[in-house]
Design a protein around this motif. Structure first.
Motif, PDB file in Angstrom:
ATOM      1  N   ILE A   7       0.855  -1.186   0.000  1.00 42.32           N
ATOM      2  CA  ILE A   7       0.000   0.000   0.000  1.00 42.32           C
ATOM      3  C   ILE A   7       0.890   1.234   0.000  1.00 42.32           C
ATOM      4  CG2 ILE A   7      -1.866   1.229   1.188  1.00 42.32           C
ATOM      5  CD1 ILE A   7      -2.083  -1.619   2.781  1.00 42.32           C
ATOM      6  N   THR A   8       0.749   2.073  -1.014  1.00 42.80           N
ATOM      7  CA  THR A   8       1.555   3.286  -1.051  1.00 42.80           C
ATOM      8  C   THR A   8       0.895   4.370  -0.198  1.00 42.80           C
ATOM      9  OG1 THR A   8       0.495   4.231  -3.033  1.00 42.80           O
ATOM     10  CG2 THR A   8       2.340   2.700  -3.378  1.00 42.80           C
ATOM     11  N   ASP A  80       0.905  -9.845  -3.846  1.00 41.70           N
ATOM     12  CA  ASP A  80      -0.345 -10.319  -4.433  1.00 41.70           C
ATOM     13  C   ASP A  80      -1.309  -9.181  -4.754  1.00 41.70           C
ATOM     14  OD1 ASP A  80      -0.021 -13.408  -3.967  1.00 41.70           O
ATOM     15  OD2 ASP A  80       0.574 -12.433  -2.099  1.00 41.70           O
ATOM     16  N   THR A  81      -1.194  -8.092  -4.008  1.00 40.31           N
ATOM     17  CA  THR A  81      -2.082  -6.944  -4.196  1.00 40.31           C
ATOM     18  C   THR A  81      -1.278  -5.662  -4.105  1.00 40.31           C
ATOM     19  OG1 THR A  81      -3.929  -8.146  -3.191  1.00 40.31           O
ATOM     20  CG2 THR A  81      -4.142  -5.747  -3.345  1.00 40.31           C
ATOM     21  N   VAL A  82      -1.580  -4.731  -4.982  1.00 45.59           N
ATOM     22  CA  VAL A  82      -1.000  -3.395  -4.934  1.00 45.59           C
ATOM     23  C   VAL A  82      -2.140  -2.402  -4.773  1.00 45.59           C
ATOM     24  CG1 VAL A  82       0.079  -1.580  -6.322  1.00 45.59           C
ATOM     25  CG2 VAL A  82       1.104  -3.855  -6.238  1.00 45.59           C
ATOM     26  N   VAL A  83      -1.999  -1.486  -3.821  1.00 47.72           N
ATOM     27  CA  VAL A  83      -2.966  -0.409  -3.638  1.00 47.72           C
ATOM     28  C   VAL A  83      -2.243   0.921  -3.834  1.00 47.72           C
ATOM     29  CG1 VAL A  83      -4.598   0.725  -2.095  1.00 47.72           C
ATOM     30  CG2 VAL A  83      -4.335  -1.777  -2.015  1.00 47.72           C
ATOM     31  N   VAL A 139      -5.532  -2.106  -7.054  1.00 50.30           N
ATOM     32  CA  VAL A 139      -6.595  -1.160  -6.704  1.00 50.30           C
ATOM     33  C   VAL A 139      -5.969   0.224  -6.571  1.00 50.30           C
ATOM     34  CG1 VAL A 139      -8.455  -0.573  -5.117  1.00 50.30           C
ATOM     35  CG2 VAL A 139      -7.802  -2.981  -5.424  1.00 50.30           C
ATOM     36  N   SER A 140      -6.513   1.194  -7.265  1.00 49.24           N
ATOM     37  CA  SER A 140      -6.032   2.568  -7.163  1.00 49.24           C
ATOM     38  C   SER A 140      -7.126   3.447  -6.565  1.00 49.24           C
ATOM     39  CB  SER A 140      -5.626   3.101  -8.539  1.00 49.24           C
ATOM     40  OG  SER A 140      -4.516   2.366  -9.048  1.00 49.24           O
ATOM     41  N   ILE A 141      -6.712   4.450  -5.822  1.00 49.34           N
ATOM     42  CA  ILE A 141      -7.659   5.321  -5.136  1.00 49.34           C
ATOM     43  C   ILE A 141      -7.978   6.524  -6.010  1.00 49.34           C
ATOM     44  CG2 ILE A 141      -8.123   6.691  -3.083  1.00 49.34           C
ATOM     45  CD1 ILE A 141      -7.924   3.636  -2.646  1.00 49.34           C
ATOM     46  N   VAL A 181      -7.829  -5.165 -12.122  1.00 51.26           N
ATOM     47  CA  VAL A 181      -7.431  -3.763 -11.954  1.00 51.26           C
ATOM     48  C   VAL A 181      -8.697  -2.932 -11.758  1.00 51.26           C
ATOM     49  CG1 VAL A 181      -6.107  -1.843 -12.883  1.00 51.26           C
ATOM     50  CG2 VAL A 181      -5.528  -4.188 -13.566  1.00 51.26           C
ATOM     51  N   ASN A 182      -8.802  -2.291 -10.614  1.00 45.51           N
ATOM     52  CA  ASN A 182      -9.991  -1.501 -10.299  1.00 45.51           C
ATOM     53  C   ASN A 182      -9.623  -0.192  -9.614  1.00 45.51           C
ATOM     54  OD1 ASN A 182     -12.384  -3.389 -10.926  1.00 45.51           O
ATOM     55  ND2 ASN A 182     -11.061  -4.699  -9.662  1.00 45.51           N
ATOM     56  N   VAL A 183     -10.591   0.711  -9.559  1.00 42.24           N
ATOM     57  CA  VAL A 183     -10.444   1.983  -8.875  1.00 42.24           C
ATOM     58  C   VAL A 183     -11.534   2.094  -7.811  1.00 42.24           C
ATOM     59  CG1 VAL A 183     -10.474   4.507  -9.120  1.00 42.24           C
ATOM     60  CG2 VAL A 183      -9.458   3.090 -10.926  1.00 42.24           C
ATOM     61  N   VAL A 184     -11.169   2.586  -6.651  1.00 38.26           N
ATOM     62  CA  VAL A 184     -12.154   2.909  -5.616  1.00 38.26           C
ATOM     63  C   VAL A 184     -12.132   4.417  -5.425  1.00 38.26           C
ATOM     64  CG1 VAL A 184     -12.822   2.684  -3.200  1.00 38.26           C
ATOM     65  CG2 VAL A 184     -11.954   0.688  -4.447  1.00 38.26           C
ATOM     66  N   SER A 185     -13.253   5.049  -5.705  1.00 39.48           N
ATOM     67  CA  SER A 185     -13.353   6.505  -5.626  1.00 39.48           C
ATOM     68  C   SER A 185     -14.163   6.905  -4.402  1.00 39.48           C
ATOM     69  CB  SER A 185     -14.000   7.064  -6.896  1.00 39.48           C
ATOM     70  OG  SER A 185     -13.126   6.904  -8.002  1.00 39.48           O
TER      71      SER A 185
END
Length: 250
Positions: A7-8, A80-83, A139-141, A181-185
Protein backbone atom coordinates in the motif's frame (compact mmCIF):
# COMPACT_ATOMS: atom_id res chain seq x y z
CA UNK A 1 1.49 -19.00 2.77
CA UNK A 2 -0.08 -15.64 3.59
CA UNK A 3 -0.67 -13.22 0.77
CA UNK A 4 0.98 -9.81 0.70
CA UNK A 5 -0.42 -6.35 -0.05
CA UNK A 6 1.69 -3.29 -0.82
CA UNK A 7 0.00 0.00 0.00
CA UNK A 8 1.55 3.29 -1.05
CA UNK A 9 1.20 6.26 1.27
CA UNK A 10 0.15 3.98 4.12
CA UNK A 11 1.63 5.76 7.12
CA UNK A 12 -1.62 7.52 8.03
CA UNK A 13 -5.19 8.32 7.05
CA UNK A 14 -6.81 6.14 4.42
CA UNK A 15 -3.63 4.19 3.68
CA UNK A 16 -3.16 3.19 7.30
CA UNK A 17 -6.79 2.11 7.53
CA UNK A 18 -6.40 0.02 4.36
CA UNK A 19 -3.40 -1.73 5.91
CA UNK A 20 -5.45 -2.57 9.01
CA UNK A 21 -8.33 -3.94 6.93
CA UNK A 22 -6.02 -6.22 4.94
CA UNK A 23 -4.37 -7.46 8.13
CA UNK A 24 -7.81 -8.57 9.33
CA UNK A 25 -7.97 -10.75 6.20
CA UNK A 26 -4.65 -12.37 7.10
CA UNK A 27 -2.50 -10.45 4.63
CA UNK A 28 1.07 -9.35 5.17
CA UNK A 29 1.30 -5.56 4.81
CA UNK A 30 4.01 -3.55 3.10
CA UNK A 31 3.47 -0.06 4.53
CA UNK A 32 5.04 2.40 2.11
CA UNK A 33 5.85 5.90 3.29
CA UNK A 34 7.61 8.97 1.88
CA UNK A 35 8.59 11.11 4.90
CA UNK A 36 6.55 9.81 7.85
CA UNK A 37 8.69 6.94 9.14
CA UNK A 38 7.49 7.21 12.74
CA UNK A 39 3.84 7.01 11.70
CA UNK A 40 4.55 4.10 9.35
CA UNK A 41 6.27 2.22 12.16
CA UNK A 42 3.22 2.82 14.34
CA UNK A 43 1.05 1.14 11.69
CA UNK A 44 3.47 -1.80 11.62
CA UNK A 45 3.40 -2.04 15.41
CA UNK A 46 -0.40 -2.11 15.38
CA UNK A 47 -0.43 -5.00 12.90
CA UNK A 48 2.64 -6.81 14.24
CA UNK A 49 6.16 -6.88 12.83
CA UNK A 50 5.85 -10.53 11.76
CA UNK A 51 3.18 -9.54 9.26
CA UNK A 52 4.04 -5.96 8.35
CA UNK A 53 7.03 -3.90 7.28
CA UNK A 54 7.52 -0.19 6.65
CA UNK A 55 9.49 0.69 3.52
CA UNK A 56 10.42 4.19 2.40
CA UNK A 57 10.09 5.12 -1.27
CA UNK A 58 9.00 8.09 -3.35
CA UNK A 59 6.58 6.53 -5.82
CA UNK A 60 7.57 9.14 -8.40
CA UNK A 61 11.10 7.73 -8.44
CA UNK A 62 11.36 4.44 -10.34
CA UNK A 63 14.66 3.41 -8.76
CA UNK A 64 13.22 3.83 -5.29
CA UNK A 65 10.09 1.90 -6.28
CA UNK A 66 12.16 -0.98 -7.70
CA UNK A 67 14.13 -1.11 -4.45
CA UNK A 68 10.89 -1.18 -2.44
CA UNK A 69 9.45 -4.01 -4.52
CA UNK A 70 12.61 -6.08 -4.04
CA UNK A 71 12.63 -5.44 -0.28
CA UNK A 72 8.99 -6.54 -0.11
CA UNK A 73 9.76 -9.72 -2.01
CA UNK A 74 12.79 -10.44 0.17
CA UNK A 75 10.62 -10.03 3.28
CA UNK A 76 7.43 -11.87 2.30
CA UNK A 77 8.18 -13.75 -0.95
CA UNK A 78 5.27 -12.40 -2.99
CA UNK A 79 3.25 -9.33 -3.85
CA UNK A 80 -0.35 -10.32 -4.43
CA UNK A 81 -2.08 -6.94 -4.20
CA UNK A 82 -1.00 -3.39 -4.93
CA UNK A 83 -2.97 -0.41 -3.64
CA UNK A 84 -2.03 2.94 -5.17
CA UNK A 85 -3.03 5.36 -2.44
CA UNK A 86 -0.18 7.89 -2.20
CA UNK A 87 -1.22 11.54 -2.42
CA UNK A 88 1.58 13.99 -3.07
CA UNK A 89 1.33 17.57 -1.90
CA UNK A 90 -2.38 18.35 -1.99
CA UNK A 91 -4.87 19.65 0.56
CA UNK A 92 -8.64 19.86 0.19
CA UNK A 93 -8.84 23.53 1.03
CA UNK A 94 -11.70 25.27 -0.81
CA UNK A 95 -10.47 28.68 0.32
CA UNK A 96 -6.87 28.27 -0.85
CA UNK A 97 -7.72 26.40 -4.07
CA UNK A 98 -6.77 28.59 -7.02
CA UNK A 99 -9.10 29.30 -9.90
CA UNK A 100 -8.16 27.81 -13.25
CA UNK A 101 -6.88 31.13 -14.63
CA UNK A 102 -4.32 31.30 -11.83
CA UNK A 103 -3.00 27.74 -12.13
CA UNK A 104 0.11 26.74 -14.04
CA UNK A 105 0.80 23.53 -15.89
CA UNK A 106 3.30 22.69 -13.14
CA UNK A 107 0.36 22.52 -10.71
CA UNK A 108 -1.24 19.88 -12.92
CA UNK A 109 2.05 18.09 -13.51
CA UNK A 110 2.66 17.72 -9.79
CA UNK A 111 -0.63 15.83 -9.37
CA UNK A 112 -0.16 13.79 -12.53
CA UNK A 113 3.26 12.73 -11.29
CA UNK A 114 2.04 11.81 -7.83
CA UNK A 115 -1.10 10.00 -8.98
CA UNK A 116 -0.50 8.63 -12.47
CA UNK A 117 3.28 8.32 -12.62
CA UNK A 118 3.30 6.88 -9.10
CA UNK A 119 0.79 4.19 -10.06
CA UNK A 120 2.64 3.55 -13.32
CA UNK A 121 5.94 2.98 -11.48
CA UNK A 122 4.55 0.71 -8.77
CA UNK A 123 2.41 -1.42 -11.08
CA UNK A 124 5.10 -1.84 -13.72
CA UNK A 125 7.66 -2.79 -11.07
CA UNK A 126 5.37 -5.34 -9.38
CA UNK A 127 4.00 -6.76 -12.63
CA UNK A 128 6.68 -9.41 -13.35
CA UNK A 129 5.95 -11.03 -9.99
CA UNK A 130 2.19 -10.97 -10.55
CA UNK A 131 2.54 -12.40 -14.06
CA UNK A 132 4.77 -15.17 -12.76
CA UNK A 133 2.15 -15.98 -10.09
CA UNK A 134 -0.59 -15.67 -12.74
CA UNK A 135 -2.67 -13.76 -10.23
CA UNK A 136 -2.91 -10.37 -8.61
CA UNK A 137 -5.14 -7.49 -7.65
CA UNK A 138 -4.45 -3.83 -8.36
CA UNK A 139 -6.59 -1.16 -6.70
CA UNK A 140 -6.03 2.57 -7.16
CA UNK A 141 -7.66 5.32 -5.14
CA UNK A 142 -9.72 7.78 -7.17
CA UNK A 143 -12.29 10.40 -6.22
CA UNK A 144 -15.98 11.06 -6.74
CA UNK A 145 -15.06 14.65 -7.62
CA UNK A 146 -14.49 13.64 -11.25
CA UNK A 147 -18.23 12.98 -11.42
CA UNK A 148 -19.49 15.69 -9.10
CA UNK A 149 -16.93 18.48 -8.52
CA UNK A 150 -18.47 20.03 -5.42
CA UNK A 151 -15.29 22.11 -5.26
CA UNK A 152 -13.23 22.67 -8.43
CA UNK A 153 -9.99 21.04 -7.33
CA UNK A 154 -8.81 21.22 -10.92
CA UNK A 155 -5.39 19.60 -10.87
CA UNK A 156 -6.26 16.89 -8.35
CA UNK A 157 -9.49 15.83 -10.03
CA UNK A 158 -7.94 15.78 -13.50
CA UNK A 159 -5.17 13.43 -12.36
CA UNK A 160 -7.65 11.12 -10.64
CA UNK A 161 -9.89 11.04 -13.73
CA UNK A 162 -6.88 10.00 -15.82
CA UNK A 163 -6.31 7.17 -13.36
CA UNK A 164 -9.61 5.58 -14.37
CA UNK A 165 -8.70 5.41 -18.06
CA UNK A 166 -5.24 4.13 -17.16
CA UNK A 167 -6.72 1.39 -14.98
CA UNK A 168 -9.29 0.24 -17.54
CA UNK A 169 -6.63 -0.17 -20.21
CA UNK A 170 -4.61 -2.26 -17.78
CA UNK A 171 -7.66 -4.35 -16.92
CA UNK A 172 -8.09 -5.27 -20.59
CA UNK A 173 -4.44 -6.21 -21.03
CA UNK A 174 -3.78 -7.96 -17.72
CA UNK A 175 -6.92 -10.05 -17.40
CA UNK A 176 -5.26 -12.85 -19.34
CA UNK A 177 -2.75 -13.18 -16.50
CA UNK A 178 -5.42 -13.44 -13.82
CA UNK A 179 -4.79 -9.88 -12.66
CA UNK A 180 -7.68 -7.56 -11.80
CA UNK A 181 -7.43 -3.76 -11.95
CA UNK A 182 -9.99 -1.50 -10.30
CA UNK A 183 -10.44 1.98 -8.87
CA UNK A 184 -12.15 2.91 -5.62
CA UNK A 185 -13.35 6.50 -5.63
CA UNK A 186 -14.15 7.83 -2.21
CA UNK A 187 -15.99 10.94 -1.28
CA UNK A 188 -14.39 13.63 0.86
CA UNK A 189 -13.11 11.75 3.88
CA UNK A 190 -13.57 12.85 7.46
CA UNK A 191 -10.88 13.06 8.57
CA UNK A 192 -7.47 12.78 6.93
CA UNK A 193 -4.50 15.12 6.78
CA UNK A 194 -5.57 16.20 3.30
CA UNK A 195 -9.10 17.06 4.44
CA UNK A 196 -8.15 18.59 7.79
CA UNK A 197 -8.29 22.10 6.26
CA UNK A 198 -11.71 21.53 4.68
CA UNK A 199 -14.21 23.99 6.12
CA UNK A 200 -17.09 22.78 8.30
CA UNK A 201 -19.48 24.34 5.78
CA UNK A 202 -18.29 21.99 3.04
CA UNK A 203 -18.59 18.93 5.29
CA UNK A 204 -22.10 20.03 6.29
CA UNK A 205 -23.11 20.57 2.66
CA UNK A 206 -21.93 17.08 1.72
CA UNK A 207 -23.61 15.49 4.73
CA UNK A 208 -26.95 17.14 3.96
CA UNK A 209 -26.75 16.16 0.27
CA UNK A 210 -25.92 12.50 0.88
CA UNK A 211 -28.63 9.81 1.17
CA UNK A 212 -26.90 8.25 4.19
CA UNK A 213 -26.68 11.70 5.80
CA UNK A 214 -23.07 11.15 6.77
CA UNK A 215 -19.62 12.09 5.53
CA UNK A 216 -17.58 9.14 4.28
CA UNK A 217 -14.87 7.84 6.61
CA UNK A 218 -11.50 6.26 5.76
CA UNK A 219 -12.81 2.97 7.14
CA UNK A 220 -15.76 3.06 4.72
CA UNK A 221 -13.40 3.27 1.75
CA UNK A 222 -10.82 0.87 3.18
CA UNK A 223 -13.37 -1.93 3.51
CA UNK A 224 -14.22 -1.68 -0.19
CA UNK A 225 -10.53 -1.56 -1.14
CA UNK A 226 -9.90 -4.72 0.88
CA UNK A 227 -12.83 -6.44 -0.84
CA UNK A 228 -11.60 -5.60 -4.34
CA UNK A 229 -7.99 -6.32 -3.43
CA UNK A 230 -8.70 -9.81 -2.11
CA UNK A 231 -10.07 -13.02 -3.58
CA UNK A 232 -13.58 -11.83 -2.69
CA UNK A 233 -13.39 -9.29 -5.53
CA UNK A 234 -11.86 -11.61 -8.11
CA UNK A 235 -14.86 -11.32 -10.44
CA UNK A 236 -14.53 -7.55 -10.83
CA UNK A 237 -12.09 -5.75 -13.09
CA UNK A 238 -12.06 -2.44 -14.95
CA UNK A 239 -14.52 -0.98 -12.46
CA UNK A 240 -14.65 2.37 -10.71
CA UNK A 241 -16.48 1.74 -7.44
CA UNK A 242 -17.65 4.90 -5.71
CA UNK A 243 -17.87 4.94 -1.92
CA UNK A 244 -19.55 8.19 -0.86
CA UNK A 245 -22.79 7.26 0.87
CA UNK A 246 -24.77 7.67 -2.35
CA UNK A 247 -23.82 11.29 -3.03
CA UNK A 248 -23.04 10.29 -6.60
CA UNK A 249 -24.80 7.38 -8.24
CA UNK A 250 -23.61 5.43 -11.30
Amino acid sequence: MSKTVLITGASRGLGAQIAVQFSKLGYNDVVNYFHSQDLAEQVVAKIGSDHAVAIQADVRNRQEVDRMIQQALDKFGSIDTVVNNALVGFKFDPVAQQEFADLTWDDYQAQLDGTLKGAFNVIQSALPTMKKQHSGQIVSIGTNLYQNPVVAYHQYTTAKAALIGFSRNLAVELGQYGITVNVVSGGLLKMTDASAVTTPEVFKMIQDSTPLRKVTTPEDVAKTVAFLGSDAGSGLTGQNVTVDGGLTMN
